[in-house]
Design a protein around this motif. Structure first.
Motif, PDB file in Angstrom:
ATOM      1  N   ALA A  28      58.412  -2.048  44.753  1.00  0.00           N
ATOM      2  CA  ALA A  28      59.345  -3.168  44.623  1.00  0.00           C
ATOM      3  C   ALA A  28      60.792  -2.702  44.558  1.00  0.00           C
ATOM      4  O   ALA A  28      61.703  -3.528  44.518  1.00  0.00           O
ATOM      5  CB  ALA A  28      58.999  -3.982  43.384  1.00  0.00           C
ATOM      6  N   GLY A  29      61.025  -1.386  44.511  1.00  0.00           N
ATOM      7  CA  GLY A  29      62.379  -0.872  44.550  1.00  0.00           C
ATOM      8  C   GLY A  29      62.910  -0.335  43.236  1.00  0.00           C
ATOM      9  O   GLY A  29      64.067   0.078  43.159  1.00  0.00           O
ATOM     10  N   GLU A  30      62.088  -0.307  42.196  1.00  0.00           N
ATOM     11  CA  GLU A  30      62.543   0.241  40.919  1.00  0.00           C
ATOM     12  C   GLU A  30      62.546   1.766  40.980  1.00  0.00           C
ATOM     13  O   GLU A  30      61.735   2.370  41.671  1.00  0.00           O
ATOM     14  CB  GLU A  30      61.638  -0.226  39.779  1.00  0.00           C
ATOM     15  N   GLN A  64      57.330   9.873  44.654  1.00  0.00           N
ATOM     16  CA  GLN A  64      57.994   9.464  43.412  1.00  0.00           C
ATOM     17  C   GLN A  64      56.977   8.925  42.412  1.00  0.00           C
ATOM     18  O   GLN A  64      57.018   9.255  41.227  1.00  0.00           O
ATOM     19  CB  GLN A  64      59.028   8.374  43.690  1.00  0.00           C
ATOM     20  N   ALA A  65      56.073   8.080  42.893  1.00  0.00           N
ATOM     21  CA  ALA A  65      55.067   7.474  42.016  1.00  0.00           C
ATOM     22  C   ALA A  65      54.152   8.551  41.430  1.00  0.00           C
ATOM     23  O   ALA A  65      53.865   8.551  40.235  1.00  0.00           O
ATOM     24  CB  ALA A  65      54.253   6.433  42.777  1.00  0.00           C
ATOM     25  N   ARG A  66      53.698   9.484  42.250  1.00  0.00           N
ATOM     26  CA  ARG A  66      52.796  10.542  41.771  1.00  0.00           C
ATOM     27  C   ARG A  66      53.478  11.446  40.745  1.00  0.00           C
ATOM     28  O   ARG A  66      52.870  11.836  39.760  1.00  0.00           O
ATOM     29  CB  ARG A  66      52.280  11.370  42.942  1.00  0.00           C
ATOM     30  N   PRO A 125      62.013   5.565  39.273  1.00  0.00           N
ATOM     31  CA  PRO A 125      61.040   6.078  38.306  1.00  0.00           C
ATOM     32  C   PRO A 125      61.518   5.954  36.858  1.00  0.00           C
ATOM     33  O   PRO A 125      60.706   5.690  35.969  1.00  0.00           O
ATOM     34  CB  PRO A 125      60.872   7.546  38.720  1.00  0.00           C
ATOM     35  N   GLN A 126      62.813   6.113  36.616  1.00  0.00           N
ATOM     36  CA  GLN A 126      63.332   5.976  35.254  1.00  0.00           C
ATOM     37  C   GLN A 126      63.183   4.541  34.750  1.00  0.00           C
ATOM     38  O   GLN A 126      62.880   4.323  33.573  1.00  0.00           O
ATOM     39  CB  GLN A 126      64.812   6.400  35.188  1.00  0.00           C
ATOM     40  N   GLU A 127      63.407   3.571  35.624  1.00  0.00           N
ATOM     41  CA  GLU A 127      63.242   2.164  35.236  1.00  0.00           C
ATOM     42  C   GLU A 127      61.781   1.857  34.933  1.00  0.00           C
ATOM     43  O   GLU A 127      61.468   1.156  33.971  1.00  0.00           O
ATOM     44  CB  GLU A 127      63.752   1.235  36.340  1.00  0.00           C
ATOM     45  N   VAL A 128      60.873   2.394  35.754  1.00  0.00           N
ATOM     46  CA  VAL A 128      59.441   2.169  35.538  1.00  0.00           C
ATOM     47  C   VAL A 128      59.010   2.815  34.227  1.00  0.00           C
ATOM     48  O   VAL A 128      58.293   2.209  33.432  1.00  0.00           O
ATOM     49  CB  VAL A 128      58.608   2.709  36.723  1.00  0.00           C
ATOM     50  N   ARG A 129      59.470   4.037  33.972  1.00  0.00           N
ATOM     51  CA  ARG A 129      59.146   4.727  32.722  1.00  0.00           C
ATOM     52  C   ARG A 129      59.653   3.910  31.534  1.00  0.00           C
ATOM     53  O   ARG A 129      58.958   3.712  30.555  1.00  0.00           O
ATOM     54  CB  ARG A 129      59.758   6.120  32.674  1.00  0.00           C
ATOM     55  N   GLY A 130      60.880   3.427  31.613  1.00  0.00           N
ATOM     56  CA  GLY A 130      61.450   2.617  30.544  1.00  0.00           C
ATOM     57  C   GLY A 130      60.642   1.356  30.288  1.00  0.00           C
ATOM     58  O   GLY A 130      60.404   0.974  29.135  1.00  0.00           O
ATOM     59  N   TRP A 131      60.195   0.724  31.354  1.00  0.00           N
ATOM     60  CA  TRP A 131      59.386  -0.488  31.209  1.00  0.00           C
ATOM     61  C   TRP A 131      58.053  -0.170  30.552  1.00  0.00           C
ATOM     62  O   TRP A 131      57.597  -0.909  29.675  1.00  0.00           O
ATOM     63  CB  TRP A 131      59.173  -1.135  32.583  1.00  0.00           C
ATOM     64  N   LEU A 132      57.423   0.934  30.952  1.00  0.00           N
ATOM     65  CA  LEU A 132      56.140   1.315  30.359  1.00  0.00           C
ATOM     66  C   LEU A 132      56.293   1.708  28.892  1.00  0.00           C
ATOM     67  O   LEU A 132      55.437   1.391  28.064  1.00  0.00           O
ATOM     68  CB  LEU A 132      55.496   2.447  31.156  1.00  0.00           C
ATOM     69  N   VAL A 133      57.381   2.399  28.555  1.00  0.00           N
ATOM     70  CA  VAL A 133      57.637   2.756  27.156  1.00  0.00           C
ATOM     71  C   VAL A 133      57.862   1.495  26.336  1.00  0.00           C
ATOM     72  O   VAL A 133      57.361   1.371  25.213  1.00  0.00           O
ATOM     73  CB  VAL A 133      58.833   3.730  27.040  1.00  0.00           C
ATOM     74  N   GLU A 134      58.585   0.546  26.897  1.00  0.00           N
ATOM     75  CA  GLU A 134      58.810  -0.727  26.201  1.00  0.00           C
ATOM     76  C   GLU A 134      57.495  -1.486  25.998  1.00  0.00           C
ATOM     77  O   GLU A 134      57.277  -2.087  24.959  1.00  0.00           O
ATOM     78  CB  GLU A 134      59.780  -1.574  27.016  1.00  0.00           C
ATOM     79  N   ARG A 135      56.628  -1.412  26.983  1.00  0.00           N
ATOM     80  CA  ARG A 135      55.359  -2.150  26.932  1.00  0.00           C
ATOM     81  C   ARG A 135      54.317  -1.471  26.048  1.00  0.00           C
ATOM     82  O   ARG A 135      53.636  -2.129  25.279  1.00  0.00           O
ATOM     83  CB  ARG A 135      54.815  -2.299  28.353  1.00  0.00           C
ATOM     84  N   TYR A 136      54.166  -0.134  26.168  1.00  0.00           N
ATOM     85  CA  TYR A 136      53.109   0.588  25.476  1.00  0.00           C
ATOM     86  C   TYR A 136      53.595   1.463  24.318  1.00  0.00           C
ATOM     87  O   TYR A 136      52.783   2.023  23.595  1.00  0.00           O
ATOM     88  CB  TYR A 136      52.329   1.465  26.455  1.00  0.00           C
ATOM     89  N   GLY A 137      54.885   1.659  24.207  1.00  0.00           N
ATOM     90  CA  GLY A 137      55.416   2.515  23.149  1.00  0.00           C
ATOM     91  C   GLY A 137      55.751   3.898  23.670  1.00  0.00           C
ATOM     92  O   GLY A 137      55.359   4.288  24.773  1.00  0.00           O
ATOM     93  N   ALA A 138      56.475   4.667  22.861  1.00  0.00           N
ATOM     94  CA  ALA A 138      56.944   5.993  23.269  1.00  0.00           C
ATOM     95  C   ALA A 138      55.793   6.978  23.472  1.00  0.00           C
ATOM     96  O   ALA A 138      55.955   7.995  24.136  1.00  0.00           O
ATOM     97  CB  ALA A 138      57.920   6.551  22.236  1.00  0.00           C
ATOM     98  N   GLN A 161      47.095   4.944  48.056  1.00  0.00           N
ATOM     99  CA  GLN A 161      48.441   5.505  48.163  1.00  0.00           C
ATOM    100  C   GLN A 161      49.361   4.533  48.886  1.00  0.00           C
ATOM    101  O   GLN A 161      48.931   3.738  49.726  1.00  0.00           O
ATOM    102  CB  GLN A 161      48.401   6.833  48.912  1.00  0.00           C
ATOM    103  N   LEU A 162      50.641   4.635  48.578  1.00  0.00           N
ATOM    104  CA  LEU A 162      51.642   3.814  49.245  1.00  0.00           C
ATOM    105  C   LEU A 162      51.842   4.316  50.671  1.00  0.00           C
ATOM    106  O   LEU A 162      51.661   5.501  50.953  1.00  0.00           O
ATOM    107  CB  LEU A 162      52.965   3.860  48.474  1.00  0.00           C
ATOM    108  N   GLU A 163      52.229   3.423  51.558  1.00  0.00           N
ATOM    109  CA  GLU A 163      52.413   3.803  52.963  1.00  0.00           C
ATOM    110  C   GLU A 163      53.612   4.723  53.149  1.00  0.00           C
ATOM    111  O   GLU A 163      53.597   5.593  54.006  1.00  0.00           O
ATOM    112  CB  GLU A 163      52.569   2.549  53.822  1.00  0.00           C
TER     113      GLU A 163
END
Length: 136
Positions: A79-81, A40-42, A83-96, A31-33
């Motif tokens: 790193a400061g992103e 947010q991550a969970r 959750p929407q940015e992380v989701r967008g990156w994962l969708v871009e990487r792995y697909g919808a 877990q993050l400190e």
């Protein structure tokens, strides 16, 4: 001939060895400190589908791929992103398919429109049958 059989057995065993790979992701199960960032991550992890399991979220799955994705989520949140940015990156990487909540796009519109069209067709069929019975 024996060396050919041994070679074929070795090649056939490679996929089994690959599935037993150890998880080397640093934040897979750590877990993050910061409790707010971990929350947010969970929350995000529960809305993302495991690519390997396909029926579990990455928060619930024990698959190595899910562990890698959990680590990526925590690293990017740390790193400061957002959750929407992380989701967008994962969708871009792995697909919808990676998200349980797909967005309306040119490729996903049948998922949203299809059920409505089926309901309309069933309602139209039922209405026409009811009308015919009343007329008879």
């Amino acid at each position: 001939m024996k060396w050919l059989i041994a070679l074929l057995l070795a090649v056939a065993a490679l996929p089994l060895a690959a599935q037993e790979a150890e998880v080397t992701s640093p934040y897979a199960d750590t877990q993050l400190e910061n409790p707010a960032l971990e929350a947010q991550a969970r929350e995000l992890m529960h809305t993302l589908r495991c690519i390997t399991c396909q029926s579990q979220s990455i928060a619930d799955s024990e698959a190595p791929m899910a562990a890698e994705m959990r680590s990526l989520v925590r690293e990017r949140i740390m790193a400061g992103e957002t959750p929407q940015e992380v989701r967008g990156w994962l969708v871009e990487r792995y697909g919808a398919y990676v998200t349980y909540e797909p967005e309306l796009t040119s490729t996903t519109w049948p998922l949203f429109v299809g059920p409505v069209l089926i309901l309309l067709a069933v309602a139209g069929l039922a209405w026409s049958r009811i009308r015919r019975r009343r007329a008879a």
